[in-house]
Scaffold this motif. Structure first.
Motif, mmCIF file in Angstrom:
data_model
loop_
_atom_site.group_PDB
_atom_site.id
_atom_site.type_symbol
_atom_site.label_atom_id
_atom_site.label_comp_id
_atom_site.label_asym_id
_atom_site.label_seq_id
_atom_site.Cartn_x
_atom_site.Cartn_y
_atom_site.Cartn_z
ATOM 1 N N TYR A 182 -5.838 10.739 45.355
ATOM 2 C CA TYR A 182 -5.360 12.078 45.013
ATOM 3 C C TYR A 182 -4.522 11.999 43.741
ATOM 4 O O TYR A 182 -3.620 11.160 43.634
ATOM 5 C CB TYR A 182 -4.554 12.675 46.160
ATOM 6 C CG TYR A 182 -5.369 12.876 47.411
ATOM 7 C CD1 TYR A 182 -6.156 14.003 47.587
ATOM 8 C CD2 TYR A 182 -5.377 11.908 48.415
ATOM 9 C CE1 TYR A 182 -6.923 14.181 48.728
ATOM 10 C CE2 TYR A 182 -6.136 12.075 49.557
ATOM 11 C CZ TYR A 182 -6.903 13.215 49.699
ATOM 12 O OH TYR A 182 -7.661 13.380 50.819
ATOM 13 N N VAL A 183 -4.810 12.893 42.795
ATOM 14 C CA VAL A 183 -4.197 12.853 41.469
ATOM 15 C C VAL A 183 -3.367 14.124 41.265
ATOM 16 O O VAL A 183 -3.848 15.236 41.523
ATOM 17 C CB VAL A 183 -5.273 12.739 40.365
ATOM 18 C CG1 VAL A 183 -4.623 12.622 38.998
ATOM 19 C CG2 VAL A 183 -6.182 11.546 40.630
ATOM 20 N N ASP A 184 -2.122 13.954 40.788
ATOM 21 C CA ASP A 184 -1.285 15.095 40.406
ATOM 22 C C ASP A 184 -1.611 15.451 38.956
ATOM 23 O O ASP A 184 -1.390 14.641 38.049
ATOM 24 C CB ASP A 184 0.205 14.751 40.533
ATOM 25 C CG ASP A 184 0.630 14.653 41.982
ATOM 26 O OD1 ASP A 184 0.098 15.427 42.787
ATOM 27 O OD2 ASP A 184 1.487 13.802 42.293
ATOM 28 N N ARG A 185 -2.102 16.656 38.746
ATOM 29 C CA ARG A 185 -2.507 17.080 37.398
ATOM 30 C C ARG A 185 -1.444 17.959 36.766
ATOM 31 O O ARG A 185 -0.717 18.678 37.450
ATOM 32 C CB ARG A 185 -3.838 17.837 37.469
ATOM 33 C CG ARG A 185 -4.993 16.994 37.967
ATOM 34 C CD ARG A 185 -6.192 17.859 38.279
ATOM 35 N NE ARG A 185 -5.889 18.766 39.394
ATOM 36 C CZ ARG A 185 -6.594 19.850 39.679
ATOM 37 N NH1 ARG A 185 -7.633 20.163 38.934
ATOM 38 N NH2 ARG A 185 -6.272 20.613 40.692
ATOM 39 N N TYR A 186 -1.370 17.909 35.439
ATOM 40 C CA TYR A 186 -0.447 18.751 34.687
ATOM 41 C C TYR A 186 -1.167 20.042 34.301
ATOM 42 O O TYR A 186 -2.193 20.003 33.618
ATOM 43 C CB TYR A 186 0.043 18.015 33.438
ATOM 44 C CG TYR A 186 0.950 18.840 32.561
ATOM 45 C CD1 TYR A 186 2.218 19.215 32.994
ATOM 46 C CD2 TYR A 186 0.533 19.269 31.308
ATOM 47 C CE1 TYR A 186 3.045 19.973 32.200
ATOM 48 C CE2 TYR A 186 1.357 20.028 30.510
ATOM 49 C CZ TYR A 186 2.612 20.378 30.967
ATOM 50 O OH TYR A 186 3.434 21.149 30.178
ATOM 51 N N LEU A 187 -0.667 21.177 34.765
ATOM 52 C CA LEU A 187 -1.273 22.494 34.534
ATOM 53 C C LEU A 187 -2.714 22.544 35.054
ATOM 54 O O LEU A 187 -3.563 23.261 34.512
ATOM 55 C CB LEU A 187 -1.248 22.854 33.041
ATOM 56 C CG LEU A 187 0.138 22.999 32.401
ATOM 57 C CD1 LEU A 187 0.005 23.309 30.924
ATOM 58 C CD2 LEU A 187 0.944 24.092 33.106
ATOM 59 N N ASN A 188 -3.006 21.733 36.093
ATOM 60 C CA ASN A 188 -4.328 21.680 36.730
ATOM 61 C C ASN A 188 -5.458 21.280 35.780
ATOM 62 O O ASN A 188 -6.621 21.535 36.061
ATOM 63 C CB ASN A 188 -4.677 23.031 37.369
ATOM 64 C CG ASN A 188 -3.850 23.315 38.601
ATOM 65 O OD1 ASN A 188 -3.456 22.396 39.314
ATOM 66 N ND2 ASN A 188 -3.580 24.579 38.847
ATOM 67 N N GLY A 213 -4.715 18.497 32.947
ATOM 68 C CA GLY A 213 -4.409 17.327 32.126
ATOM 69 C C GLY A 213 -3.498 16.348 32.841
ATOM 70 O O GLY A 213 -3.236 16.464 34.040
ATOM 71 N N VAL A 214 -3.019 15.349 32.088
ATOM 72 C CA VAL A 214 -2.093 14.351 32.615
ATOM 73 C C VAL A 214 -0.710 14.620 32.037
ATOM 74 O O VAL A 214 -0.572 15.202 30.956
ATOM 75 C CB VAL A 214 -2.565 12.914 32.282
ATOM 76 C CG1 VAL A 214 -3.852 12.598 33.018
ATOM 77 C CG2 VAL A 214 -2.755 12.728 30.785
ATOM 78 N N THR A 215 0.308 14.182 32.746
ATOM 79 C CA THR A 215 1.690 14.462 32.337
ATOM 80 C C THR A 215 2.082 13.644 31.126
ATOM 81 O O THR A 215 2.767 14.137 30.221
ATOM 82 C CB THR A 215 2.641 14.155 33.510
ATOM 83 O OG1 THR A 215 2.135 14.763 34.697
ATOM 84 C CG2 THR A 215 4.025 14.694 33.231
ATOM 85 N N ASP A 272 -6.885 22.717 26.541
ATOM 86 C CA ASP A 272 -8.168 23.104 25.938
ATOM 87 C C ASP A 272 -8.646 22.104 24.894
ATOM 88 O O ASP A 272 -9.392 22.457 23.983
ATOM 89 C CB ASP A 272 -8.074 24.503 25.309
ATOM 90 C CG ASP A 272 -7.732 25.566 26.337
ATOM 91 O OD1 ASP A 272 -8.153 25.414 27.502
ATOM 92 O OD2 ASP A 272 -7.048 26.539 25.975
ATOM 93 N N TYR A 273 -8.227 20.850 25.025
ATOM 94 C CA TYR A 273 -8.661 19.810 24.087
ATOM 95 C C TYR A 273 -10.021 19.247 24.481
ATOM 96 O O TYR A 273 -10.844 18.917 23.640
ATOM 97 C CB TYR A 273 -7.611 18.694 24.051
ATOM 98 C CG TYR A 273 -7.939 17.535 23.139
ATOM 99 C CD1 TYR A 273 -7.713 17.608 21.772
ATOM 100 C CD2 TYR A 273 -8.489 16.351 23.656
ATOM 101 C CE1 TYR A 273 -8.014 16.530 20.946
ATOM 102 C CE2 TYR A 273 -8.790 15.281 22.832
ATOM 103 C CZ TYR A 273 -8.553 15.383 21.483
ATOM 104 O OH TYR A 273 -8.859 14.327 20.652
ATOM 105 N N GLY A 274 -10.258 19.123 25.794
ATOM 106 C CA GLY A 274 -11.520 18.552 26.272
ATOM 107 C C GLY A 274 -11.383 17.074 26.571
ATOM 108 O O GLY A 274 -10.308 16.471 26.429
ATOM 109 N N LEU A 275 -12.479 16.475 26.984
ATOM 110 C CA LEU A 275 -12.514 15.046 27.295
ATOM 111 C C LEU A 275 -13.219 14.292 26.179
ATOM 112 O O LEU A 275 -14.340 14.638 25.801
ATOM 113 C CB LEU A 275 -13.253 14.813 28.625
ATOM 114 C CG LEU A 275 -12.548 15.309 29.894
ATOM 115 C CD1 LEU A 275 -13.464 15.168 31.094
ATOM 116 C CD2 LEU A 275 -11.257 14.549 30.131
ATOM 117 N N ALA A 303 -8.099 15.288 28.095
ATOM 118 C CA ALA A 303 -7.562 13.938 27.955
ATOM 119 C C ALA A 303 -8.369 13.186 26.908
ATOM 120 O O ALA A 303 -9.525 13.521 26.630
ATOM 121 C CB ALA A 303 -7.584 13.178 29.281
ATOM 122 N N SER A 304 -7.727 12.185 26.320
ATOM 123 C CA SER A 304 -8.390 11.286 25.388
ATOM 124 C C SER A 304 -8.348 9.886 25.980
ATOM 125 O O SER A 304 -7.277 9.422 26.400
ATOM 126 C CB SER A 304 -7.687 11.305 24.024
ATOM 127 O OG SER A 304 -8.296 10.391 23.135
#
Length: 208
Positions: A108-114, A116-118, A138-141, A159-160
């Motif tokens: 289970y992963v805690d997402r930032y703003l549902n 991204g990552v913190t 809105d950057y994308g993967l 995320a990058s």
């Protein structure tokens, strides 16, 4: 005294909420009887993807045994993802076994703003190092395709990613999940530091 004891343990004299709790059937057993998957209710609409199927050999005393090994990743796109490895005498059986292992091996992963990552994450397995960098919404993967697929299954869409060293799919999957498990939400970070988490607009109004 005997009559009082019988009256005390009489089922009909119990409160209504205890009766409902006893008479209520097991939901999981009912779902299994109806042919439904309980994991769908627990984790949401689960989807899987087969990453790789290998033909492996083991030399034994009686000869060489040929088996197949499958690597499967899956998730619900809403903060839960997992991976599984299965071995069998045929590729299809190996994929089915890996899929069952994937549903049991859930992270289970805690997402930032549902989305991204913190903060920037890093994970290492053997000689493979995976980096997941935090970006704007809105950057994308972007980056390694396998890492992006795992992040997509876990519900992270911004995320990058970058991988260094040995890019074996097994090492990349292990290192990616190790990196995701180091993630902490803003509330957990504030609790560790002994701070109170407030909004930026409110902080400006208070002059902090």
């Amino acid at each position: 005294q005997k009559q009082e004891r019988n009256r005390k343990w009489n089922i009909n004299d119990r409160p209504d909420h205890e009766k409902e709790r006893e008479e209520k059937p097991d939901e999981i057993l009912e779902m299994i009887k109806n042919g439904e998957d309980p994991n769908q209710e627990a984790f949401g609409p689960w989807s899987e993807c087969t990453v790789k199927v290998d033909r492996v050999q083991k030399v034994e005393r009686g000869g060489t045994t040929v088996r197949y090994r499958a690597l499967v990743i899956g998730g619900n796109g809403n903060g839960a993802a997992g991976f599984g490895i299965g071995k069998a005498l045929s590729p299809n059986e190996a994929i089915i076994k890996a899929g069952k292992h994937c549903k049991r091996n859930v992270f289970y992963v805690d997402r930032y703003l549902n989305s991204g990552v913190t903060y920037d994450l890093a994970g290492r397995h053997n000689s493979c190092k995976v980096q997941i960098r935090a970006v704007t919404p809105d950057y994308g993967l972007h980056g390694h395709p396998l890492i992006c697929e795992i992040l997509k299954f876990s519900g992270i869409s911004d995320a990058s990613t970058k991988s260094h060293g040995n890019r074996n799919p097994y090492n990349v999957v292990y290192a990616t999940f190790k990196a995701l498990m180091t993630q902490e939400s803003l509330e957990e970070v504030a609790l560790k530091r002994g701070k109170k988490l407030i909004n930026m607009q409110r902080a400006r109004r208070l002059g902090i």
